[in-house]
Design a protein around this motif. Structure first.
Motif, PDB file in Angstrom:
ATOM      1  N   GLU A 317      -4.989  25.584 -44.252  1.00 12.77           N
ATOM      2  CA  GLU A 317      -5.932  24.586 -44.754  1.00 12.77           C
ATOM      3  C   GLU A 317      -7.125  25.223 -45.445  1.00 12.77           C
ATOM      4  O   GLU A 317      -7.491  26.377 -45.184  1.00 12.77           O
ATOM      5  CB  GLU A 317      -6.426  23.707 -43.611  1.00 12.77           C
ATOM      6  N   THR A 319     -11.046  23.856 -46.257  1.00 15.94           N
ATOM      7  CA  THR A 319     -11.956  22.742 -45.993  1.00 15.94           C
ATOM      8  C   THR A 319     -13.362  23.094 -46.449  1.00 15.94           C
ATOM      9  O   THR A 319     -13.887  24.168 -46.127  1.00 15.94           O
ATOM     10  CB  THR A 319     -11.981  22.406 -44.496  1.00 15.94           C
ATOM     11  N   PRO A 345      -3.386  21.674 -46.622  1.00 15.26           N
ATOM     12  CA  PRO A 345      -4.255  20.650 -47.218  1.00 15.26           C
ATOM     13  C   PRO A 345      -5.614  21.203 -47.622  1.00 15.26           C
ATOM     14  O   PRO A 345      -6.148  22.097 -46.975  1.00 15.26           O
ATOM     15  CB  PRO A 345      -4.399  19.618 -46.082  1.00 15.26           C
ATOM     16  N   THR A 347      -9.515  19.791 -48.402  1.00 18.07           N
ATOM     17  CA  THR A 347     -10.342  18.600 -48.203  1.00 18.07           C
ATOM     18  C   THR A 347     -11.791  18.894 -48.544  1.00 18.07           C
ATOM     19  O   THR A 347     -12.292  20.000 -48.335  1.00 18.07           O
ATOM     20  CB  THR A 347     -10.266  18.088 -46.750  1.00 18.07           C
ATOM     21  N   THR A 349     -15.456  17.265 -47.598  1.00 15.59           N
ATOM     22  CA  THR A 349     -16.139  16.289 -46.741  1.00 15.59           C
ATOM     23  C   THR A 349     -17.655  16.328 -46.879  1.00 15.59           C
ATOM     24  O   THR A 349     -18.325  15.359 -46.534  1.00 15.59           O
ATOM     25  CB  THR A 349     -15.772  16.499 -45.263  1.00 15.59           C
ATOM     26  N   VAL A 367      -4.502  16.167 -53.316  1.00 13.85           N
ATOM     27  CA  VAL A 367      -5.774  16.366 -52.618  1.00 13.85           C
ATOM     28  C   VAL A 367      -6.254  14.992 -52.144  1.00 13.85           C
ATOM     29  O   VAL A 367      -6.277  14.035 -52.926  1.00 13.85           O
ATOM     30  CB  VAL A 367      -6.807  17.008 -53.549  1.00 13.85           C
ATOM     31  N   PRO A 368      -6.641  14.854 -50.876  1.00  9.26           N
ATOM     32  CA  PRO A 368      -7.065  13.538 -50.375  1.00  9.26           C
ATOM     33  C   PRO A 368      -8.222  12.960 -51.186  1.00  9.26           C
ATOM     34  O   PRO A 368      -9.144  13.684 -51.573  1.00  9.26           O
ATOM     35  CB  PRO A 368      -7.497  13.840 -48.936  1.00  9.26           C
ATOM     36  N   THR A 370     -10.035  10.573 -49.924  1.00 12.37           N
ATOM     37  CA  THR A 370     -10.984  10.064 -48.934  1.00 12.37           C
ATOM     38  C   THR A 370     -12.012  11.155 -48.682  1.00 12.37           C
ATOM     39  O   THR A 370     -11.895  12.269 -49.159  1.00 12.37           O
ATOM     40  CB  THR A 370     -10.262   9.712 -47.632  1.00 12.37           C
ATOM     41  N   GLY A 371     -13.026  10.850 -47.898  1.00  9.38           N
ATOM     42  CA  GLY A 371     -14.079  11.838 -47.674  1.00  9.38           C
ATOM     43  C   GLY A 371     -15.022  11.890 -48.848  1.00  9.38           C
ATOM     44  O   GLY A 371     -15.243  10.890 -49.540  1.00  9.38           O
TER      45      GLY A 371
END
Length: 463
Positions: A317, A319, A345, A347, A349, A367-368, A370-371
């Motif tokens: 990951e 992040t 993943p 992300t 945030t 890529v998400p 959300t966040g």
């Protein structure tokens, strides 16, 4: 007052003075002996020290002040007794033409204190006549702590510069290491809590911890200034790298910061690498096989990562949850290489994140969206180095970036971006304020050209 008591009292005051300064290492109650090196041998005032020609051996716990020059010899610590051995280097120059100039064969724990206002140098042989240990200019089989406010210059002509087979802690001091192989290595762990550290390696790593056992092989940096120019990895933790403070400047490396688990929660990192600048790798995995245990997490601090291949590369990951990050990926290779490369993943945030390269997001999954919001425009043609790029909402410039190399894509994430909303992208104009790796919090589109219209945030063109 007896001479022994007088010597202990005076030496105790001397040690206190030598240790004066920030982050000084706590000393034992009183010095046991004063060792004066005199070219080809040494004289001793005190106990638990033997001298045989150019060989000086410390045989018991205690505090030992060492000064002078030893042209071809060594100082060795060899004691089975429990207790700390403190070596106060107070203007020392030791050269050994056959092995290590300063080493610990046996001890519970060792502290090297660099006396205030003094310069100290250790130079080892280019070929050792012994086999096995010692194998570094400053070698310790025991846990080793380095502190004080003086300086230490280590010239490692054989292999490594400073090594502890246990835990190595650097509290303070000015430490310079030029090594053939690894510059500074703590096998079980390496912790930097302060000091100014300059490492140069012709064929190895900069600062590292290489034990593969669980709970070991960890590099922790909480403070201090580290500058590294090395052939391989500048900061390497076999199992983990944790950076929470300090300043790290890597000017030359293959990979600048590497660990199975890499966490940056504070401090300032400027990383230049010919391959990946910030890397998390699980050894033994095939290409593009996601790791379930490797990760890079940025939760604070400032990171500028410039890689010949990737800015950030994680087998697992990736992040971003705080801080300010600027990543530069390859200017010659796109596709699977980029500013951010993750097999797992990725992300966003929190924080401010900018990535640029021929590819901005070298990922193999969506890529998400959300966040925290992010926008990843791809230009119709390559943009030359020094091109200014602005991300704009209406007439408001949200972010400005001046590229340091040829790019085709950028990605920008911050609290100012809302996924699902359209943004325009301009080139040209001007930037203002302080640059963080080419990122500016403000800029102007006066005189700029709108090159992309309505780029939707939270959507990347490859997915």
């Amino acid at each position: 007052m007896t001479s022994a008591v007088r010597r202990t009292t005076l030496a105790g005051g001397l040690t206190a003075a030598l240790l004066a300064g920030p982050l000084a290492v706590a000393a034992v109650a009183a010095p046991t002996a004063t060792i004066t090196l005199n070219g080809s041998s040494a004289s001793v005032s005190g106990s638990n020290v033997t001298v045989s020609g150019n060989a000086v051996t410390i045989t018991a716990p205690g505090s030992y002040q060492i000064s002078g020059t030893l042209n071809d010899g060594y100082v060795n610590v060899d004691t089975a007794a429990t207790g700390n051995v403190e070596l106060v280097l107070a203007g020392v120059s030791i050269t050994n033409s056959t092995s290590a100039p300063l080493y610990v064969t046996n001890a519970s724990a060792v502290t090297v204190t660099l006396a205030a206002g003094t310069s100290n140098r250790l130079t080892d042989a280019s070929t050792y006549t012994n086999t096995g240990e010692p194998d570094a200019a400053l070698f310790s089989a025991a846990g080793l702590t380095i502190g004080g406010t003086g300086s230490l210059d280590v010239r490692a002509n054989y292999a490594d510069g400073i090594v502890s087979k246990d835990a190595l802690v650097i509290q303070s001091g000015t430490i310079t290491v030029n090594s053939v192989d690894d510059a500074i290595r703590g096998k079980d762990s390496l912790t930097v809590n302060g000091g100014t550290i300059n490492v140069t390696s012709g064929g190895g790593d900069g600062i590292k911890s290489n034990d593969t056992e669980a709970g070991k092989g960890i590099v922790t940096i909480t403070n201090g200034t580290i500058t590294a120019a090395v052939a391989d990895d500048a900061v390497k933790g076999e199992n983990a790298v944790n950076i929470s403070g300090g300043t790290i400047n890597v000017t030359r490396s293959y990979e600048a910061v590497e660990g199975l688990r890499t966490t940056i929660s504070g401090g300032t990192v400027n990383a230049v690498a010919s391959d990946d600048a910030i890397n998390a790798v699980e050894e033994g995995l095939g290409d593009w096989v996601p790791s379930t245990i490797a990760f890079i997490r940025v939760t604070g601090g400032t990171v500028v990562a410039t890689g010949g291949t990737d800015g950030f590369d994680s087998n697992g990951e990736l992040t971003f949850a705080g801080g300010t990050v600027v990543a530069n990926g390859s200017s010659t290779v796109g596709g699977g290489e980029g500013a951010f490369d993750a097999d797992g993943p990725i992300t966003f945030t929190a924080g401010t994140v900018v990535g640029a390269g021929l590819t901005s997001l070298a990922v193999f999954r969506a890529v998400p969206n959300t966040g925290q919001g992010w926008v990843a425009p791809r230009f119709n043609t390559n943009l030359a180095a020094n091109t200014i790029v602005h991300v704009v909402s209406g007439s408001t410039v949200l972010a400005s970036f001046r590229s340091s190399r040829t790019i085709r894509e950028v990605v920008f994430s911050s609290s100012r971006i809302t996924n699902g909303q359209p943004y325009d992208v301009y080139t040209g104009g001007s930037v203002s304020g302080t640059s963080i790796g080419g990122y500016y919090a403000s800029g102007s589109i006066t005189g700029a050209t709108r090159v992309l219209t309505g780029v939707t945030a939270g959507r990347y063109g490859r997915f």
